[in-house]
Enzyme design. Sequence first.
Site, short mmCIF file in Angstrom:
data_model
loop_
_atom_site.label_atom_id
_atom_site.label_comp_id
_atom_site.label_asym_id
_atom_site.label_seq_id
_atom_site.Cartn_x
_atom_site.Cartn_y
_atom_site.Cartn_z
N CYS A 54 1.03 -1.06 -0.01
CA CYS A 54 -0.03 0.12 -0.01
C CYS A 54 0.84 1.26 -0.01
O CYS A 54 0.53 2.28 -0.51
CB CYS A 54 -0.91 0.01 1.18
SG CYS A 54 -2.16 -1.26 1.10
N CYS A 101 11.67 6.62 -8.41
CA CYS A 101 10.35 5.95 -8.06
C CYS A 101 9.89 7.02 -6.83
O CYS A 101 10.42 8.29 -6.48
CB CYS A 101 10.01 4.97 -7.69
SG CYS A 101 10.68 4.20 -6.43
#
Lengths: 380, 99
Positions: free
Chosen positions: A189, A338
């Site tokens: 998550c 990222c």
Amino acid sequence: MLPELSHEEIHRYSRHLLIPDVGLEGQRKLKAASVLVVGTGGLGSPVALYLAAAGIGRIGLVDYDVVDFTNLQRQIIHSESRLGDLKVESARDRLQDLNSEIQVDIYNEYLNSENAFEISAPYDIIVDGTDNFPSRYLVNDLCVLTGKPNVYGSIYRFDGQASVFNAEGGPCYRCLFPEPPPPGLVPSCAEGGVLGVLPGTIGSIQATETLKLILGIGEPLIGRLLLYDALDLSFQTVKLQKNPDCKICGENPQVTQLIDYEEFCGIPACDHTSEEWDITASELSARLKAGAPMRLIDVREPHELEISRLEGAELIPLGQFASRLSELDSAEEIVLICKSGTRSARALEILASAGFKKVKNLKGGVNAWAVKVDPSLPIY
Amino acid sequence: MPTLKIPTPLRPYTSGESTITLPGETVAEVLKALVERHPELKRHLLGDNGQLRPYVNLFLKEENVNQLQGLETPLTEGDTLLIIPSIAGGKEHRRDHAP
């Protein structure tokens, strides 16, 4: 002998006492019950709140973390005023504020193979509100070895799962998932996100199942896996069978004590990318300013680039990375980017195994870039 | 043709598609068609031995195909095959939340 209820408790739990399936005796069972909630995050928040409100006599909370700003989107037991505080203390105070009649024990530590038996000993039921595979296998094995039900819940983006494992002779988590996925294969998550309400739905189901087990009413979610899809608004259950070859609850168990769950889940003892592949935000900034020819590849999803991005970075989402290697040249210097450095590390592994040598991973990702180099960017 | 329901964590490998209808008369044939269409899914679903990964389950009408005939389970028109992966939630590593 079940404990008696005071007049004040009878008043407080009036709406329970009115239900014939609960009644005075049921409420006394809840008062006599003890539940360990592992994790006080997205799932643990609603679980602990509802169990406390329902009058579970003794609740244990285990977590080893502090309240972070990004938790507040879903971890409703915590609040802005408790940012930076220990999660277990923040949660305990909220529970005692909700119900001062109950006992709340806190354990500010990771549940691990050394402390798990001792921590869990006083409790009848264990609720899995953890957020990682090693902890999930640990909770499962602990429940099997101690004969306690494992009230399971798990979430990702809009999808939730719930079940009651290891109860009344039913299957355990390992019967369904004998082995965890290798690290990095399943997004977390923290990378993929989660709808803030989703743990509310799944955690409420876990709390309901816990109450049903204590009260001995209804059909508990034993031998069934509930699948919730918030986008379709669909609930579906599938049947789970006990696996006779299960390594812990099968006919010839090979796991007879708690093991090293980090090792079992393939997580190395140190960071999974070696530092020689890292480049810090400051180093990258200095090299770009010096005019070094570097190709910046951002491996996040397209919508994340709208939040923040490095100038000149090209997008190749991690999901497409392996099939788009032909767009990259091993002679070039490549920097992978990222959000926080985890997905880019995985892209780096793909490049390294394809023979690329001149590749670096931006340590801490675009969030570190926002902190160290470009404070005009938000952190997410 | 049978339909496969793709869970959210695997959708990045199917260009976002959540349901895919594919030809095949057994689970194995449908999976083969699936990974031919989306090669990046292969390592998520199947091991080198061609068997399902131990962290992926396939369900047909509430039943785990392992309890039926495994990959050889026959499929008929209109069947829906559910892929159920293990999901852990929040953090990938326990060590990620060391203070």
